[in-house]
Design a protein around this motif. Structure first.
Motif, short mmCIF file in Angstrom:
data_model
loop_
_atom_site.label_atom_id
_atom_site.label_comp_id
_atom_site.label_asym_id
_atom_site.label_seq_id
_atom_site.Cartn_x
_atom_site.Cartn_y
_atom_site.Cartn_z
N UNK A 355 0.62 -1.29 0.13
CA UNK A 355 0.00 0.04 -0.01
C UNK A 355 0.78 1.30 -0.02
N UNK A 356 1.78 1.20 0.60
CA UNK A 356 2.88 2.33 0.59
C UNK A 356 3.42 2.76 -0.58
N UNK A 357 3.74 1.82 -1.30
CA UNK A 357 4.34 1.74 -2.74
C UNK A 357 3.27 2.66 -3.63
N UNK A 358 2.02 1.89 -3.55
CA UNK A 358 0.84 2.57 -4.58
C UNK A 358 0.61 3.71 -3.91
N UNK A 359 0.68 4.19 -2.65
CA UNK A 359 0.33 5.56 -2.27
C UNK A 359 1.33 6.53 -2.58
N UNK A 360 2.76 6.20 -2.77
CA UNK A 360 3.72 7.02 -3.07
C UNK A 360 3.47 7.62 -4.53
N UNK A 361 2.86 6.48 -5.30
CA UNK A 361 2.93 6.79 -6.80
C UNK A 361 1.75 7.62 -6.81
N UNK A 362 0.58 7.46 -6.21
CA UNK A 362 -0.67 8.24 -5.87
C UNK A 362 -0.36 9.67 -5.78
N UNK A 366 -1.12 12.91 -7.75
CA UNK A 366 -1.73 13.93 -7.12
C UNK A 366 -0.90 15.24 -6.99
N UNK A 367 0.31 15.19 -6.58
CA UNK A 367 0.93 16.22 -6.49
C UNK A 367 1.36 17.23 -7.84
N UNK A 368 1.54 16.38 -8.63
CA UNK A 368 1.69 16.94 -10.06
C UNK A 368 0.64 17.67 -10.46
N UNK A 369 -0.55 17.06 -10.40
CA UNK A 369 -1.83 17.36 -10.72
C UNK A 369 -2.36 18.84 -10.16
N UNK A 371 0.14 20.76 -8.53
CA UNK A 371 0.94 21.93 -8.82
C UNK A 371 0.29 22.53 -10.00
N UNK A 372 -0.10 21.34 -11.15
CA UNK A 372 -0.49 22.18 -12.39
C UNK A 372 -1.75 22.93 -12.25
N UNK A 373 -2.63 22.64 -11.02
CA UNK A 373 -3.76 23.17 -10.71
C UNK A 373 -3.51 24.63 -10.29
N UNK A 374 -2.48 24.62 -9.13
CA UNK A 374 -2.16 25.90 -8.46
C UNK A 374 -1.61 26.85 -9.49
N UNK A 375 -0.76 26.20 -10.79
CA UNK A 375 -0.22 27.31 -11.48
C UNK A 375 -1.42 27.84 -12.27
N UNK A 376 -2.11 26.97 -12.80
CA UNK A 376 -3.65 27.45 -13.63
C UNK A 376 -4.24 28.34 -12.86
N UNK A 377 -4.69 28.12 -11.39
CA UNK A 377 -5.25 29.12 -10.46
C UNK A 377 -4.27 30.35 -10.50
N UNK A 378 -3.00 30.35 -10.36
CA UNK A 378 -2.19 31.61 -10.23
C UNK A 378 -2.57 32.47 -11.63
#
Length: 779
Positions: A355-362, A366-369, A371-378
């Protein structure tokens, strides 16, 4: 291991002992064993105590009964030795004397004898020679038909008692003998219970009459202070009661009364000797408790260590899991629940590892998404600030085109708005404006129906859009495009066209971000249009208001000049400058003057109003007396009040401070309020009150007129407003008086308030600063 590490480990072990499971097991088991053994010891001790006390009490009671029997036998023997002198053959006093002398020689314990006849008079007395005893006296009368002993008494420490023996026959008399009770000490049976046991005979006053061998108190000693003796003297006492001996030691005692002598036998035994079995039992129980505690401690240590070892292994495994070391395994072979729990821990570690491995991937996705959303909102925030930074329509449209290009990664962008005249889409602003046509083909309006007015429309090939000059745009280097409709609930406003030269779709910004930006753009464009419309209408209204003000000022000036001439010539005619006039002509001239002055007042109000509206009214600040202003107003208005039979009163303090302001304008304000009060009051009075407090003047004008409804109290200070605006109103006026008065008071830094109820009159309150600021001179 270093010294510091060993010390730290020992400190940690000592600090963890108080909260450890090992300590809890040891304390629990030891406490349980101690509790069980203590309860058992208490029960056994109580049972043995009751048995021992009952046994001692029974032995003492048996001995007391034997001692009572021995005492009664001894007393019976004394009575038998004395009773022969009451023989029936002795009838003369000489015979009685001879018998008494013989008794004294035969019985050493008898010290004195006396004979009392039937009337109680002493007839014969005999005493042992050299005896210290007193004459016998009847201290204890004998019972009917027999003999009896009186209360014991002492001569020195020797106990005595009076023995009464009745002679046979009616009124034959009584023989009284003084006998010694010392023989009773030898009458005690041998061996009282216990090695330290003893027995004593005490009388009703607590003195020792006789004692057994080895008893501590001497004969004749007073022991009434002892608890057990005090109980006997009080008529109580019970077998097995506790008391103290003459040395202060605790004893257990049992009493027994003697029927032939008013005295009691008390059998005693030291408490420590009597309870010796209990002491032995307590020693054995203490030994058993100590042995049980040792066994319990050893057992709890063994059991706790068998539990602590697997628990520590589980604890170490949990710490490895907490540190994300999922490869660690717990190895326990106990064959019980601990081994099963260790297996569950190992299985959980395997699951957590996956689960930890899958959680790190997820999380990474999510972090990349995010960050992209934050850039779009900015970017969206910056675009929103840019398009609302101005209310100029051209600037707003240009900012929308620029920010849309930056947000979507396009190479060019343009904003087309729907023309109100023919509903065509015309170019309103663009980034690289030379690349876009000035107007789109009519078919472009169909896009609002196709995209449901909100969704974006991708154009992979510009030539496929019939409403676009695709060939010209392709020659300019553009390959695909994106159409963003600009619409809201009010309907379509236009569209945003974005172009780029690279093949592929617009993927830099999400569709929701583009739609949000389009919504912001619609709001900004509509706000800019609305501001433009409001600005144009405001300019038109300002010009119209200026023209109105100029018209009022010119009209007032043009009307006031001829009106002043009319009033002047009428005054000359009244004064007779042009010759005498008839009474009718004078009445007519007076009406002309009254109406002319009223008209001049109205014109002055309009002129003041126009000056205030134009901002050209200037106050002349100077020192004034508020009381003088009020008195001048009252003097000017007194004739108006007298014409209507109204009482006009003034109440103003003499010590009010000097004020600073425009005295003429303040007089105008108060004159307007007082004039209105007189004008609208038919009966009653008008009152002017003034006071100064805390740097403020408060002037109140009160009337008894019809009053003002709450709904009208707010609008009476507006321009051209009257309570009765109908064509049949009784009172005239332009409706400017209160408005001008309020603005003049505001220019002084004060305010006007009104309080009124229908049918109960009105009160207008003017609140002014005593020293108005010089900064308020310009209106």
């Amino acid at each position: 291991m270093s010294l510091r590490a060993r010390i730290a480990k020992q400190v940690l072990y000592r600090s963890s002992w108080r909260a450890s499971l090992f300590r809890k097991y040891v304390l629990t088991l030891v406490s349980l064993v101690a509790l069980v053994l203590s309860i058992n010891a208490g029960v056994e001790t109580w049972i043995l105590y009751r048995q021992t006390r009952a046994s001692v009490t029974h032995a003492q009671a048996d001995y007391a009964a034997a001692a009572v029997a021995a005492m009664q036998a001894a007393l019976s023997e004394i009575e038998r030795e004395v009773s022969w002198v009451t023989r029936a053959s002795a009838v003369t006093l000489a015979q009685h004397r001879d018998d008494y002398d013989l008794l004294l020689r035969q019985v050493p314990g008898v010290l004195a004898v006396a004979f009392l006849d039937g009337t109680g008079r002493e007839q014969v007395r005999a005493r042992r020679g050299g005896a210290r005893a007193a004459d016998p006296a009847p201290e204890a009368p004998a019972p009917e038909g027999g003999a009896g002993f009186g209360k014991p008494y002492f001569i020195g420490n020797e106990p005595y008692a009076a023995l009464a023996i009745r002679h046979s026959g009616a009124n034959a008399g009584v023989t009284l003998a003084q006998v010694s009770l010392q023989p009773l000490s030898g009458a005690f049976p041998p061996g009282p219970p216990g090695q330290g046991g003893s027995a004593i005979l005490v009388d009703g006053t607590g003195r020792v009459v006789a004692r057994s061998a080895g008893a501590m108190p001497e004969v004749g000693a007073t022991v009434a202070a002892l608890p057990q003796v005090a109980a006997i003297v009080a008529g109580g006492g019970e077998p097995g009661m506790f008391g103290r001996d003459s040395a202060g030691g605790l004893v257990i005692a049992t009493p027994a009364a003697i029927s032939t002598l008013p005295a009691s036998i008390l059998v005693e035994q030291p408490l420590l000797e009597a309870m010796a079995p209990i002491r032995d039992l307590l020693f054995r129980l203490a030994s058993l408790l100590a042995f049980g505690l040792v066994v319990a401690i050893c057992a709890s240590l063994v059991l706790a260590r068998r539990l602590i070892v697997p628990i520590r292994a589980l604890h170490a495994g949990a710490e490895h899991l907490a540190a994300n070391r999922f490869d660690h395994r717990i190895d326990l072979k106990t064959g019980d629940e601990f081994e099963h729990l260790a297996d569950r821990f190992n299985h959980m570690a395997d699951q957590l590892s996956g689960s930890y491995g899958r959680l790190e991937d997820e999380i990474e996705k999510r972090t990349r998404a995010l960050a992209r959303s934050v850039d779009e909102l900015k970017a969206l925030e910056e675009a929103g600030r840019a398009i609302v930074a101005s209310l100029n329509l051209d600037a707003v449209v240009a900012a929308v085109a620029d920010r849309a290009v930056a947000l979507t990664g396009a190479e060019a962008g343009a904003v087309y708005l729907i023309a109100e005249a023919d509903e065509s889409l015309t170019l309103a602003g663009a980034q690289r404006s030379g690349a876009f046509p000035g107007e789109l083909a009519p078919g472009a309006m169909a896009l609002f129906a196709v995209t449901e007015r909100r969704d974006t429309l991708s154009l992979p090939e510009l030539g496929e859009a019939a409403w676009l000059p695709g060939a010209e745009l392709e020659r300019a280097g553009f390959r695909n495009g994106l159409v963003v409709p600009l619409a809201d609930k009010e309907g379509p406003l236009g569209l945003l066209l974005l172009l780029r030269g690279e093949a592929g779709s617009f993927a830099q910004a999400s569709a929701k971000v583009v739609q949000t930006f389009a919504h912001q753009a619609v709001l900004a464009i509509r706000n800019a249009r609305l501001f433009h419309q409001v600005d144009e209408k405001g300019r038109a209204l300002a010009i119209a208001d200026l023209h109105k003000t100029q018209f009022f000022a010119n009209m007032s000036h043009e009307l006031r000049t001829p009106l002043n001439a009319v009033l002047g010539y009428s005054e000359l005619l009244v004064d007779g400058l042009y010759g005498p006039l008839s009474d009718r002509a004078l009445d007519a001239l007076e009406r002309v003057q009254i109406n002319g002055r009223h008209l001049l007042s109205l014109i002055n109000d309009v002129l003041d109003f126009t000056k205030i509206e134009a901002g050209s009214l200037t106050l002349s600040f100077q020192d004034y007396s508020m009381r003088a202003v009020i008195e001048s107003v009252a003097a000017a208005a007194s004739s108006l009040a007298q014409n209507k039979n109204l009482a006009l009163t003034v109440s103003a303090a003499d010590d009010m401070p000097l004020g600073q302001g425009d005295e003429r304008r303040l007089t105008q304000v108060l004159m307007n309020l007082v004039g209105n009060a007189i004008k609208f009051t038919e009966t009653g009075a008008v009152r002017i009150e003034a006071e100064a407090e805390g740097g403020w003047f408060t002037v109140t004008v009160t009337d008894t007129g019809p009053g003002i409804a709450p709904a009208d109290q707010g609008r009476i200070f507006d321009e051209f407003q009257q309570i009765d605006s109908s064509s049949t109103r009784k009172q005239g006026g332009t409706g400017l008086g209160l408005s001008i008065a309020r603005k003049l008071v505001l220019l002084h830094g004060g305010r006007i308030e009104v309080e009124s109820e229908l049918g109960r009159g009105a009160a207008f309150r003017v609140i002014l600063p005593v020293r108005a600021s010089e900064e308020r001179q310009a209106a």
